[in-house]
Design an enzyme around this catalytic site. Structure first.
Site, PDB file in Angstrom:
ATOM      1  N   TYR A  26       0.834  -1.193   0.000  1.00 60.71           N
ATOM      2  CA  TYR A  26       0.000   0.000   0.000  1.00 60.71           C
ATOM      3  C   TYR A  26       0.879   1.257   0.000  1.00 60.71           C
ATOM      4  CZ  TYR A  26      -2.697   3.920   1.684  1.00 60.71           C
ATOM      5  OH  TYR A  26      -3.235   5.176   1.812  1.00 60.71           O
ATOM      6  N   LYS A  29       1.141   4.065  -2.996  1.00 60.82           N
ATOM      7  CA  LYS A  29       0.852   5.469  -2.692  1.00 60.82           C
ATOM      8  C   LYS A  29       2.048   6.354  -3.032  1.00 60.82           C
ATOM      9  CE  LYS A  29      -1.305   8.933  -0.527  1.00 60.82           C
ATOM     10  NZ  LYS A  29      -0.948  10.077  -1.338  1.00 60.82           N
ATOM     11  N   ASN A  77      -1.878   7.166  10.944  1.00 63.36           N
ATOM     12  CA  ASN A  77      -2.679   6.063  11.463  1.00 63.36           C
ATOM     13  C   ASN A  77      -4.118   6.484  11.737  1.00 63.36           C
ATOM     14  OD1 ASN A  77      -0.500   3.804  12.118  1.00 63.36           O
ATOM     15  ND2 ASN A  77       0.370   5.843  12.409  1.00 63.36           N
ATOM     16  N   VAL A  78      -4.944   6.383  10.697  1.00 66.60           N
ATOM     17  CA  VAL A  78      -6.338   6.805  10.771  1.00 66.60           C
ATOM     18  C   VAL A  78      -7.152   5.748  11.510  1.00 66.60           C
ATOM     19  CG1 VAL A  78      -8.376   7.461   9.436  1.00 66.60           C
ATOM     20  CG2 VAL A  78      -6.087   8.033   8.576  1.00 66.60           C
ATOM     21  N   LYS A 102     -11.537  -3.677   6.862  1.00 67.64           N
ATOM     22  CA  LYS A 102     -10.107  -3.499   6.609  1.00 67.64           C
ATOM     23  C   LYS A 102      -9.249  -4.691   7.027  1.00 67.64           C
ATOM     24  CE  LYS A 102      -8.657   0.860   7.361  1.00 67.64           C
ATOM     25  NZ  LYS A 102      -8.518   2.118   8.114  1.00 67.64           N
ATOM     26  N   ARG A 148       2.709   5.834  17.719  1.00 68.18           N
ATOM     27  CA  ARG A 148       2.229   6.230  16.403  1.00 68.18           C
ATOM     28  C   ARG A 148       1.582   7.607  16.514  1.00 68.18           C
ATOM     29  NH1 ARG A 148       4.412   2.181  15.431  1.00 68.18           N
ATOM     30  NH2 ARG A 148       3.805   0.340  14.273  1.00 68.18           N
ATOM     31  N   TYR A 185       8.681  -3.387  10.767  1.00 69.64           N
ATOM     32  CA  TYR A 185       7.862  -2.762  11.803  1.00 69.64           C
ATOM     33  C   TYR A 185       8.333  -1.340  12.070  1.00 69.64           C
ATOM     34  CZ  TYR A 185       4.970  -2.511  15.990  1.00 69.64           C
ATOM     35  OH  TYR A 185       4.028  -2.165  16.910  1.00 69.64           O
TER      36      TYR A 185
END
Length: 189
Positions: free
Chosen positions: A15, A19, A43-44, A52, A83, A148
């Site tokens: 992803y 993008k 981080n939405v 998701k 985050r 990570y």
């Protein structure tokens, strides 16, 4: 903080890579529409994450663990990875800002501009779902060790230069609303 001025990035997943390729393509176009805005979303979290699967937010995944198991597993030994979490209502506010200001073009970070560690996230989820705090620290899966991200933080200076000054939800307020108004009631799970 991750700068939205720097395009020399090495995305860690498909992803992110797709993008990034689009952002580079967009910047290199000679002919552009009157307004062309790309948003680098941090981080939405918020309502309607159920579809998701593994790409759901940490907050959604932690809530599901707390509901299903009574505990939350955090990778590592201390839960201090952090985050930049941004509530979906803040993202839509930024989108609306650009709709109202077609004079701005470019690629912009969209995050809260704040870091929150995973221990805090877990405690807030337990608090607002009215459950005892039960955190377990578990070994990092082998497939995540090399990719990570231990810390993320959006640099919002470019967004702020467009005149965006709306206060972002605090992590406490965002999680409280998400858990109490949506997740507990299974509304837009």
């Amino acid at each position: 903080g991750f700068s939205d001025h720097n395009m020399d990035l090495a995305p860690l997943n498909k992803y992110g890579y797709s993008k990034h390729l689009f952002d580079i393509w967009q910047l290199n176009q000679l002919e552009k529409p009157m307004q062309c805005v790309g948003l680098k979303l941090f981080n939405v979290y918020g309502p309607n994450e159920y579809h998701k699967d593994q790409m759901g937010s940490v907050i959604y995944k932690f809530y599901i663990q707390a509901e299903s198991n009574g505990y939350i597993d955090i990778y590592g030994t201390n839960g201090m990875q952090s985050r930049d979490f941004v509530y979906i209502k803040d993202v839509t506010s930024v989108v609306w800002h650009f709709i109202q200001h077609p004079e701005y073009n470019g690629i912009f970070n969209v995050g809260s501009g704040q870091q929150t560690d995973f221990n805090t996230i877990a405690r807030l989820i337990f608090t607002y779902s009215r459950k005892p705090i039960q955190i377990r620290y578990v070994q990092m899966p082998a497939d995540l060790k090399d990719v990570y991200q231990w810390h993320t933080l959006a640099n919002l200076s470019k967004l702020q230069k467009t005149g965006y000054s709306t206060q972002f939800y605090s992590i406490d307020k965002g999680i409280r609303e998400y858990v109490e108004d949506y997740l507990i009631n299974h509304k837009y799970l």
